[in-house]
Write a protein that holds these residues in place. Structure first.
Motif, PDB file in Angstrom:
ATOM      1  N   ALA A  24       0.802  -1.221   0.000  1.00  0.00           N
ATOM      2  CA  ALA A  24       0.000   0.000   0.000  1.00  0.00           C
ATOM      3  C   ALA A  24       0.834   1.270   0.000  1.00  0.00           C
ATOM      4  CB  ALA A  24      -0.917   0.007   1.229  1.00  0.00           C
ATOM      5  N   SER A  25       2.132   1.156   0.201  1.00  0.00           N
ATOM      6  CA  SER A  25       2.965   2.350   0.285  1.00  0.00           C
ATOM      7  C   SER A  25       4.366   2.060  -0.219  1.00  0.00           C
ATOM      8  CB  SER A  25       3.046   2.833   1.739  1.00  0.00           C
ATOM      9  OG  SER A  25       3.765   1.883   2.524  1.00  0.00           O
ATOM     10  N   VAL A  26       5.153   3.127  -0.378  1.00  0.00           N
ATOM     11  CA  VAL A  26       6.548   2.968  -0.794  1.00  0.00           C
ATOM     12  C   VAL A  26       7.315   2.176   0.257  1.00  0.00           C
ATOM     13  CG1 VAL A  26       8.687   4.200  -1.299  1.00  0.00           C
ATOM     14  CG2 VAL A  26       6.524   5.085  -2.156  1.00  0.00           C
ATOM     15  N   ASP A  27       7.091   2.483   1.522  1.00  0.00           N
ATOM     16  CA  ASP A  27       7.803   1.788   2.599  1.00  0.00           C
ATOM     17  C   ASP A  27       7.524   0.284   2.571  1.00  0.00           C
ATOM     18  OD1 ASP A  27       8.912   4.118   3.425  1.00  0.00           O
ATOM     19  OD2 ASP A  27       7.596   4.420   5.146  1.00  0.00           O
ATOM     20  N   GLU A  28       6.257  -0.084   2.387  1.00  0.00           N
ATOM     21  CA  GLU A  28       5.910  -1.509   2.326  1.00  0.00           C
ATOM     22  C   GLU A  28       6.546  -2.173   1.107  1.00  0.00           C
ATOM     23  OE1 GLU A  28       1.760  -2.249   2.503  1.00  0.00           O
ATOM     24  OE2 GLU A  28       1.489  -1.292   4.450  1.00  0.00           O
ATOM     25  N   THR A  29       6.608  -1.449   0.003  1.00  0.00           N
ATOM     26  CA  THR A  29       7.179  -1.991  -1.226  1.00  0.00           C
ATOM     27  C   THR A  29       8.659  -2.297  -1.056  1.00  0.00           C
ATOM     28  OG1 THR A  29       5.583  -0.781  -2.595  1.00  0.00           O
ATOM     29  CG2 THR A  29       7.591  -1.548  -3.672  1.00  0.00           C
ATOM     30  N   VAL A  30       9.412  -1.335  -0.533  1.00  0.00           N
ATOM     31  CA  VAL A  30      10.855  -1.557  -0.400  1.00  0.00           C
ATOM     32  C   VAL A  30      11.158  -2.574   0.690  1.00  0.00           C
ATOM     33  CG1 VAL A  30      11.561   0.647  -1.379  1.00  0.00           C
ATOM     34  CG2 VAL A  30      11.073   0.505   1.050  1.00  0.00           C
ATOM     35  N   GLU A  31      10.321  -2.635   1.705  1.00  0.00           N
ATOM     36  CA  GLU A  31      10.518  -3.652   2.745  1.00  0.00           C
ATOM     37  C   GLU A  31      10.362  -5.050   2.166  1.00  0.00           C
ATOM     38  OE1 GLU A  31      11.503  -5.359   6.253  1.00  0.00           O
ATOM     39  OE2 GLU A  31      11.608  -3.220   5.770  1.00  0.00           O
ATOM     40  N   ALA A  32       9.391  -5.231   1.273  1.00  0.00           N
ATOM     41  CA  ALA A  32       9.208  -6.527   0.606  1.00  0.00           C
ATOM     42  C   ALA A  32      10.419  -6.882  -0.238  1.00  0.00           C
ATOM     43  CB  ALA A  32       7.949  -6.494  -0.261  1.00  0.00           C
ATOM     44  N   VAL A  33      10.981  -5.892  -0.925  1.00  0.00           N
ATOM     45  CA  VAL A  33      12.171  -6.118  -1.756  1.00  0.00           C
ATOM     46  C   VAL A  33      13.361  -6.536  -0.901  1.00  0.00           C
ATOM     47  CG1 VAL A  33      13.879  -4.972  -3.244  1.00  0.00           C
ATOM     48  CG2 VAL A  33      11.430  -4.553  -3.586  1.00  0.00           C
ATOM     49  N   VAL A  34      13.543  -5.853   0.216  1.00  0.00           N
ATOM     50  CA  VAL A  34      14.657  -6.163   1.110  1.00  0.00           C
ATOM     51  C   VAL A  34      14.534  -7.581   1.668  1.00  0.00           C
ATOM     52  CG1 VAL A  34      15.631  -5.621   3.376  1.00  0.00           C
ATOM     53  CG2 VAL A  34      15.222  -3.794   1.729  1.00  0.00           C
ATOM     54  N   GLN A  35      13.344  -7.939   2.106  1.00  0.00           N
ATOM     55  CA  GLN A  35      13.161  -9.274   2.668  1.00  0.00           C
ATOM     56  C   GLN A  35      13.359 -10.357   1.612  1.00  0.00           C
ATOM     57  OE1 GLN A  35      12.975  -9.950   5.863  1.00  0.00           O
ATOM     58  NE2 GLN A  35      13.091  -7.742   6.249  1.00  0.00           N
ATOM     59  N   PHE A  36      12.927 -10.091   0.379  1.00  0.00           N
ATOM     60  CA  PHE A  36      13.153 -11.036  -0.711  1.00  0.00           C
ATOM     61  C   PHE A  36      14.646 -11.229  -0.942  1.00  0.00           C
ATOM     62  CE2 PHE A  36      14.022 -12.125  -5.085  1.00  0.00           C
ATOM     63  CZ  PHE A  36      13.130 -13.156  -5.345  1.00  0.00           C
ATOM     64  N   ALA A  37      15.397 -10.127  -0.938  1.00  0.00           N
ATOM     65  CA  ALA A  37      16.844 -10.203  -1.161  1.00  0.00           C
ATOM     66  C   ALA A  37      17.522 -11.089  -0.121  1.00  0.00           C
ATOM     67  CB  ALA A  37      17.446  -8.800  -1.136  1.00  0.00           C
ATOM     68  N   LEU A  38      17.091 -10.978   1.116  1.00  0.00           N
ATOM     69  CA  LEU A  38      17.687 -11.794   2.183  1.00  0.00           C
ATOM     70  C   LEU A  38      17.409 -13.276   1.979  1.00  0.00           C
ATOM     71  CD1 LEU A  38      17.010  -9.678   5.397  1.00  0.00           C
ATOM     72  CD2 LEU A  38      19.184 -10.044   4.232  1.00  0.00           C
ATOM     73  N   HIS A  39      16.226 -13.597   1.473  1.00  0.00           N
ATOM     74  CA  HIS A  39      15.859 -15.001   1.292  1.00  0.00           C
ATOM     75  C   HIS A  39      16.446 -15.611   0.025  1.00  0.00           C
ATOM     76  CE1 HIS A  39      12.735 -14.034   4.324  1.00  0.00           C
ATOM     77  NE2 HIS A  39      12.854 -15.309   4.626  1.00  0.00           N
ATOM     78  N   ALA A  40      16.561 -14.809  -1.029  1.00  0.00           N
ATOM     79  CA  ALA A  40      16.922 -15.366  -2.332  1.00  0.00           C
ATOM     80  C   ALA A  40      18.394 -15.232  -2.682  1.00  0.00           C
ATOM     81  CB  ALA A  40      16.079 -14.704  -3.424  1.00  0.00           C
ATOM     82  N   LEU A  41      19.124 -14.367  -1.972  1.00  0.00           N
ATOM     83  CA  LEU A  41      20.510 -14.100  -2.347  1.00  0.00           C
ATOM     84  C   LEU A  41      21.462 -14.399  -1.193  1.00  0.00           C
ATOM     85  CD1 LEU A  41      19.686 -10.777  -4.144  1.00  0.00           C
ATOM     86  CD2 LEU A  41      20.603 -12.802  -5.274  1.00  0.00           C
ATOM     87  N   GLY A  42      22.712 -14.570  -1.535  1.00  0.00           N
ATOM     88  CA  GLY A  42      23.704 -14.883  -0.511  1.00  0.00           C
ATOM     89  C   GLY A  42      24.199 -13.644   0.194  1.00  0.00           C
ATOM     90  N   CYS A  43      23.319 -12.961   0.915  1.00  0.00           N
ATOM     91  CA  CYS A  43      23.740 -11.738   1.599  1.00  0.00           C
ATOM     92  C   CYS A  43      23.374 -11.782   3.077  1.00  0.00           C
ATOM     93  CB  CYS A  43      23.133 -10.502   0.943  1.00  0.00           C
ATOM     94  SG  CYS A  43      21.340 -10.454   0.889  1.00  0.00           S
ATOM     95  N   SER A  44      24.172 -11.078   3.866  1.00  0.00           N
ATOM     96  CA  SER A  44      23.928 -10.976   5.297  1.00  0.00           C
ATOM     97  C   SER A  44      22.993  -9.814   5.614  1.00  0.00           C
ATOM     98  CB  SER A  44      25.244 -10.764   6.053  1.00  0.00           C
ATOM     99  OG  SER A  44      26.202 -11.727   5.689  1.00  0.00           O
ATOM    100  N   HIS A  45      23.079  -8.760   4.792  1.00  0.00           N
ATOM    101  CA  HIS A  45      22.275  -7.557   4.990  1.00  0.00           C
ATOM    102  C   HIS A  45      21.816  -7.053   3.631  1.00  0.00           C
ATOM    103  CE1 HIS A  45      24.449  -7.638   8.811  1.00  0.00           C
ATOM    104  NE2 HIS A  45      25.569  -7.534   8.137  1.00  0.00           N
ATOM    105  N   ALA A  46      20.742  -6.269   3.629  1.00  0.00           N
ATOM    106  CA  ALA A  46      20.253  -5.659   2.393  1.00  0.00           C
ATOM    107  C   ALA A  46      19.561  -4.352   2.717  1.00  0.00           C
ATOM    108  CB  ALA A  46      19.290  -6.598   1.670  1.00  0.00           C
TER     109      ALA A  46
END
Length: 238
Positions: A24-46
């Motif tokens: 519903a908002s920009v904040d929710e959108t980028v939060e979803a992207v960040v959480q996806f990055a943590l699950h799908a990529l080999g990173c410790s932080h995003a």
């Protein structure tokens, strides 16, 4: 194994698309992207930094304070891959912060936080820069060719989703502003027997004279029933 990996990524991207559509908002959108990055990529932080016209980038979504510190170090000193990626719109990969050598001051800060490898990917649409997706790992050379490919796909999804969310947010704000101005005009028309053109001219004049946004003049008048500089004495517009 490789086929299973592709199926997993396809499923995750499908889930991400649904989540982004429901944000519903920009904040929710980028939060979803960040959480996806943590699950799908080999990173410790995003994290995601958004471009802001004429100002420093905004940092609306990070996984922890480490990323906020990494971003802040670059925004303060204007040195580091984030600022370059945002300005030049190309991907920057740092295989090992300890040996890279391009941004020594920033590298010391980042290494002290326990980060060894960095992948910054631009978020862009056909109309321009949206921001940067930053991926960080405690391991040197953590981002494989496959990771980089997934990061670029994620960046394309994220850029469109963020741009759409921003546009919707801007439209909502514009609608809210029109409502506030309309209400303020109605009060002026009723109290001082003005036409709608005259009421709008009063608000516009106070906006210009006080260098205040029309929306803010209207909201202040609705709340206080006094225009800026009028002293709230109810004697009417000047």
């Amino acid at each position: 194994m490789e086929l299973d990996l592709h199926h997993t990524h396809a499923r995750l991207f499908a889930e991400l698309a649904l989540e982004l559509h429901g944000s519903a908002s920009v904040d929710e959108t980028v939060e979803a992207v960040v959480q996806f990055a943590l699950h799908a990529l080999g990173c410790s932080h995003a994290g995601v930094a958004l471009a802001a016209r004429g100002r420093r980038p905004q940092v609306p979504a990070v996984t922890d304070p480490v990323v906020a510190t990494i971003y802040q170090a670059q925004m303060t000193g204007c040195e580091g891959p984030l600022t370059v990626c945002l300005r030049e719109q190309h991907t920057l990969l740092i295989r090992d912060v300890a040996t890279d050598g391009r941004w020594p001051h920033w590298a010391r800060t980042v290494q002290a936080l326990g980060v060894r490898s960095v992948l910054d990917v631009p978020l862009a649409t056909g109309t321009g820069a949206v921001g940067v997706l930053g991926l960080y790992s405690a391991r040197p050379d953590a981002f494989s060719t496959d990771d980089q490919a997934v990061a670029h796909i994620l960046a394309r999804h994220a850029a469109v989703a963020v741009a759409t969310a921003r546009q919707a947010q801007t439209m909502t704000q514009a609608i809210d502003a029109r409502k506030l101005v309309g209400i303020a005009m109605g009060i002026l028309m009723e109290r001082f027997d003005l036409s709608d053109d005259q009421a709008f001219a009063v608000l516009q004049r106070y906006s210009q004279d006080t260098n205040t946004k029309l929306r803010d003049v209207a909201q202040n008048f609705i709340e206080t029933r006094a225009l800026p500089g009028a002293g709230g004495n109810g004697n009417g517009p000047h």
